[in-house]
Design a protein around this motif. Structure first.
Motif, PDB file in Angstrom:
ATOM      1  N   TRP A 144       0.804  -1.293   0.105  1.00  0.00           N
ATOM      2  CA  TRP A 144      -0.024   0.053   0.025  1.00  0.00           C
ATOM      3  C   TRP A 144       0.782   1.335   0.015  1.00  0.00           C
ATOM      4  N   PRO A 145       0.349   2.273  -0.443  1.00  0.00           N
ATOM      5  CA  PRO A 145       1.028   3.618  -0.652  1.00  0.00           C
ATOM      6  C   PRO A 145       1.163   4.021   0.908  1.00  0.00           C
ATOM      7  N   GLN A 146       2.213   4.949   1.475  1.00  0.00           N
ATOM      8  CA  GLN A 146       2.200   5.127   2.789  1.00  0.00           C
ATOM      9  C   GLN A 146       2.543   6.718   2.816  1.00  0.00           C
ATOM     10  N   GLY A 147       2.093   7.411   3.950  1.00  0.00           N
ATOM     11  CA  GLY A 147       2.363   8.804   4.319  1.00  0.00           C
ATOM     12  C   GLY A 147       2.829   8.953   5.507  1.00  0.00           C
ATOM     13  N   LYS A 159      -8.383  11.757  -3.081  1.00  0.00           N
ATOM     14  CA  LYS A 159      -7.252  11.254  -2.750  1.00  0.00           C
ATOM     15  C   LYS A 159      -6.811  11.774  -1.381  1.00  0.00           C
ATOM     16  N   LEU A 175      -1.896   9.980  -1.861  1.00  0.00           N
ATOM     17  CA  LEU A 175      -2.138   8.781  -1.494  1.00  0.00           C
ATOM     18  C   LEU A 175      -3.506   8.069  -2.103  1.00  0.00           C
ATOM     19  N   THR A 176      -3.610   7.216  -2.792  1.00  0.00           N
ATOM     20  CA  THR A 176      -4.694   6.398  -3.464  1.00  0.00           C
ATOM     21  C   THR A 176      -4.949   5.450  -2.273  1.00  0.00           C
ATOM     22  N   ALA A 179      -4.437   3.057   2.123  1.00  0.00           N
ATOM     23  CA  ALA A 179      -3.053   3.529   2.255  1.00  0.00           C
ATOM     24  C   ALA A 179      -3.002   3.358   3.787  1.00  0.00           C
TER      25      ALA A 179
END
Length: 255
Positions: A144-147, A159, A175-176, A179
């Motif tokens: 998964w994308p991460q912030g 988003k 991020l989509t 996440a």
């Protein structure tokens, strides 16, 4: 954009105001009879999840904690802050003592798949181990994308826009979902749980599961050799002028 479910990790740690003492056998720190509370960064993550729900951007907030039975007290705190239900992953004995970021990440990834969550909110680190690895490892396991190190979270154009605190200042990433976001200190100020909400939290459901039921192997390949207290600081030396300062620095080998 509406998030169906948010999973928030809440860790039970020794309270930040407690003076840490090392065990006589140097295998760890003393935890028996010591006050514990929710990790401060986890409180920030819970607060952000509850705020997203209050803005109608999320439908359900699930608080999860891994460890012994006492972890349910930490989950109850999250429920009193506004989480809807809790999941307690029972880990005891040697497995709990060796529980590290990789093991917790495996547990979180398994629960995220089981509960079909869209967003995982975690504290950037815990004040006991200071690992700062769980969010990143969970993102890797789930792909998964991460912030990470989030100081602001906004929803824009379907988003998640996360403002990150980095060495050079601030960085904004988009991020989509699904996440993972890890909370930094300046993301928000957690609310105090009111007495009515504490009473309501007692009626909210906490599901208890085991790592075997999740199909997760929590055995650790790391071994703690020794835990030592930091060396005591010695008294400083007062100097009258720059010449004496240079002489002292030369004497101790700093220049």
């Amino acid at each position: 954009m509406t998030v169906t479910r948010i999973l928030v990790g809440v860790k039970r740690v020794i309270d930040y105001a407690v003076k840490i003492r090392v065990k006589p056998d140097r295998t760890g720190v003393v935890t028996d009879g010591v006050k514990h509370s929710m990790n401060p960064f986890c409180e920030i993550a819970v607060e952000e999840a509850v705020r997203l729900k209050e803005k109608k951007l999320a439908q359900e907030v699930i608080a999860v904690s891994c460890g012994p039975q006492q972890c349910q007290e930490t989950i109850r705190t999250a429920l009193a802050m506004g989480a809807d239900r809790g999941i307690h992953v029972a880990v005891t004995g040697k497995d709990y003592e060796a529980l590290g970021p990789l093991q917790v990440s495996k547990i979180l990834a398994a629960i995220a798949k089981q509960q079909k969550v869209d967003l995982i909110l975690l504290g950037k680190q815990a004040i006991d181990g200071d690992w700062n690895q769980t969010g990143q490892m969970t993102a890797a396991l789930l792909d998964w994308p991460q912030g990470t190190f989030a100081s602001e979270v906004k929803v824009e154009d379907k988003k998640l826009c996360v403002t990150r605190e980095v060495d050079g200042g601030l960085e904004t990433v988009s991020l989509t979902l699904p996440a993972i976001v890890t909370a930094d200190l300046r993301l928000n100020e957690p609310r105090y749980a009111t007495l009515p909400n504490i009473m309501k939290a007692k009626k909210k459901r906490i599901e208890q599961v085991t790592v075997e039921e999740l199909g997760v192997d929590v055995r650790s390949k790391l071994q703690t050799v020794s835990v030592e207290e930091p060396p005591h600081r010695t008294a400083g030396v007062r100097v009258e002028n720059a010449e004496q300062l240079v002489a002292q620095l030369r004497e101790i080998g700093r220049i």
